[in-house]
Scaffold this motif. Structure first.
Motif, short mmCIF file in Angstrom:
data_model
loop_
_atom_site.label_atom_id
_atom_site.label_comp_id
_atom_site.label_asym_id
_atom_site.label_seq_id
_atom_site.Cartn_x
_atom_site.Cartn_y
_atom_site.Cartn_z
N TYR A 83 -43.10 52.15 31.61
CA TYR A 83 -44.15 51.34 32.24
C TYR A 83 -44.75 52.07 33.44
O TYR A 83 -45.97 52.13 33.60
CB TYR A 83 -43.61 49.97 32.66
CG TYR A 83 -44.63 49.14 33.40
CD1 TYR A 83 -45.57 48.40 32.69
CD2 TYR A 83 -44.68 49.12 34.79
CE1 TYR A 83 -46.53 47.65 33.35
CE2 TYR A 83 -45.63 48.38 35.45
CZ TYR A 83 -46.56 47.65 34.73
OH TYR A 83 -47.52 46.92 35.40
N ASN A 84 -43.89 52.62 34.28
CA ASN A 84 -44.39 53.34 35.47
C ASN A 84 -45.25 54.53 35.06
O ASN A 84 -46.27 54.80 35.69
CB ASN A 84 -43.22 53.78 36.35
CG ASN A 84 -42.60 52.63 37.10
OD1 ASN A 84 -43.23 51.61 37.35
ND2 ASN A 84 -41.33 52.77 37.43
N GLY A 85 -44.87 55.22 34.01
CA GLY A 85 -45.66 56.34 33.53
C GLY A 85 -46.98 55.92 32.93
O GLY A 85 -48.03 56.53 33.18
N SER A 89 -47.96 53.88 38.12
CA SER A 89 -47.42 53.23 39.32
C SER A 89 -45.93 53.51 39.39
O SER A 89 -45.35 54.09 38.49
CB SER A 89 -47.67 51.72 39.26
OG SER A 89 -46.79 51.11 38.33
N LYS A 90 -45.34 53.09 40.43
CA LYS A 90 -43.88 53.18 40.58
C LYS A 90 -43.33 51.81 40.93
O LYS A 90 -42.32 51.67 41.60
CB LYS A 90 -43.52 54.19 41.69
CG LYS A 90 -44.05 55.58 41.45
CD LYS A 90 -43.36 56.22 40.27
CE LYS A 90 -43.90 57.63 40.06
NZ LYS A 90 -44.28 57.93 38.72
N ILE A 102 -43.36 44.06 37.95
CA ILE A 102 -44.45 44.09 36.97
C ILE A 102 -45.33 42.87 37.18
O ILE A 102 -44.84 41.74 37.28
CB ILE A 102 -43.89 44.10 35.52
CG1 ILE A 102 -43.17 45.42 35.28
CG2 ILE A 102 -45.01 43.89 34.51
CD1 ILE A 102 -42.59 45.55 33.90
N MET A 103 -46.62 43.12 37.24
CA MET A 103 -47.59 42.04 37.37
C MET A 103 -48.02 41.60 35.97
O MET A 103 -48.50 42.42 35.19
CB MET A 103 -48.81 42.50 38.17
CG MET A 103 -48.49 42.94 39.58
SD MET A 103 -47.77 41.64 40.60
CE MET A 103 -49.15 40.53 40.74
N TYR A 104 -47.82 40.34 35.66
CA TYR A 104 -48.19 39.80 34.35
C TYR A 104 -49.56 39.13 34.45
O TYR A 104 -49.76 38.25 35.28
CB TYR A 104 -47.15 38.81 33.85
CG TYR A 104 -45.85 39.47 33.43
CD1 TYR A 104 -45.71 39.98 32.16
CD2 TYR A 104 -44.78 39.61 34.32
CE1 TYR A 104 -44.53 40.61 31.76
CE2 TYR A 104 -43.61 40.23 33.94
CZ TYR A 104 -43.49 40.72 32.65
OH TYR A 104 -42.33 41.34 32.27
N SER A 105 -50.48 39.56 33.58
CA SER A 105 -51.82 38.97 33.53
C SER A 105 -51.75 37.65 32.77
O SER A 105 -50.73 37.32 32.16
CB SER A 105 -52.78 39.92 32.83
OG SER A 105 -52.45 40.03 31.46
#
Length: 167
Positions: A83-85, A89-90, A102-105
């Protein structure tokens, strides 16, 4: 392709998921593995089944089908790294068996909500279908290195083990 005879709700969810981008698919994968790792996929939809004093509660996790107790945590750590890759983001990290950061839309929440509305066996069917697609490297649109489940079993064998567990 579906390994089990399943309901229309399962088919709709899996097909909707197939139309999403890889980040959305990864978030859903993280979501269901978080549930697995925290024993939240159970036949009564209890959010914290470990606190119940009921021996008849049926909980599904990777240990139930023969994997090591830390298999799900290892996979979650890998998914956070992916996910970060993918998101540049980190923010995502694994903390005590749960992915954080993790931000969930709304789109992500909608798919998770559809999954939550399924009954126990339907959730196991969704998990089986995703495992097959993940292991056969057809879950993501882009080429993403798939971490093995650490056994000689492939996704179809794991799905068969889940089907046997359901019985």
């Amino acid at each position: 392709m579906y390994i089990t005879n399943t309901t229309e709700d399962v088919r709709k969810l899996v097909e909707e998921l197939e139309g999403k981008n890889d980040i959305c698919k990864l978030k859903f994968l993280i979501y269901i593995f978080n549930l697995l790792n925290n024993n939240q996929i159970n036949d009564r939809n209890e959010p914290n089944p470990d606190l119940l004093e009921d021996d008849n509660l049926k909980i599904f996790n990777l240990e139930a089908i023969g994997f090591s107790p830390n298999a799900c945590t290892i996979l979650l750590q890998y998914f956070a790294m992916i996910y970060n890759g993918m998101s540049n983001s980190k923010d995502a990290y694994e903390d005590n068996g749960t992915i954080m950061g993790i931000m969930y839309s709304n789109e992500d929440k909608n798919i998770a909500s559809q999954f939550e509305k399924l009954n126990y066996n339907e959730k196991l069917d969704v998990f089986s279908e995703i495992i097959i697609r993940y292991d056969n490297e057809t879950y993501f649109d882009e080429k993403i290195l798939v971490l093995s489940f650490g056994t000689k079993l492939d996704g179809f064998n794991i799905a068969k083990m889940i089907k046997k567990f359901k019985s």
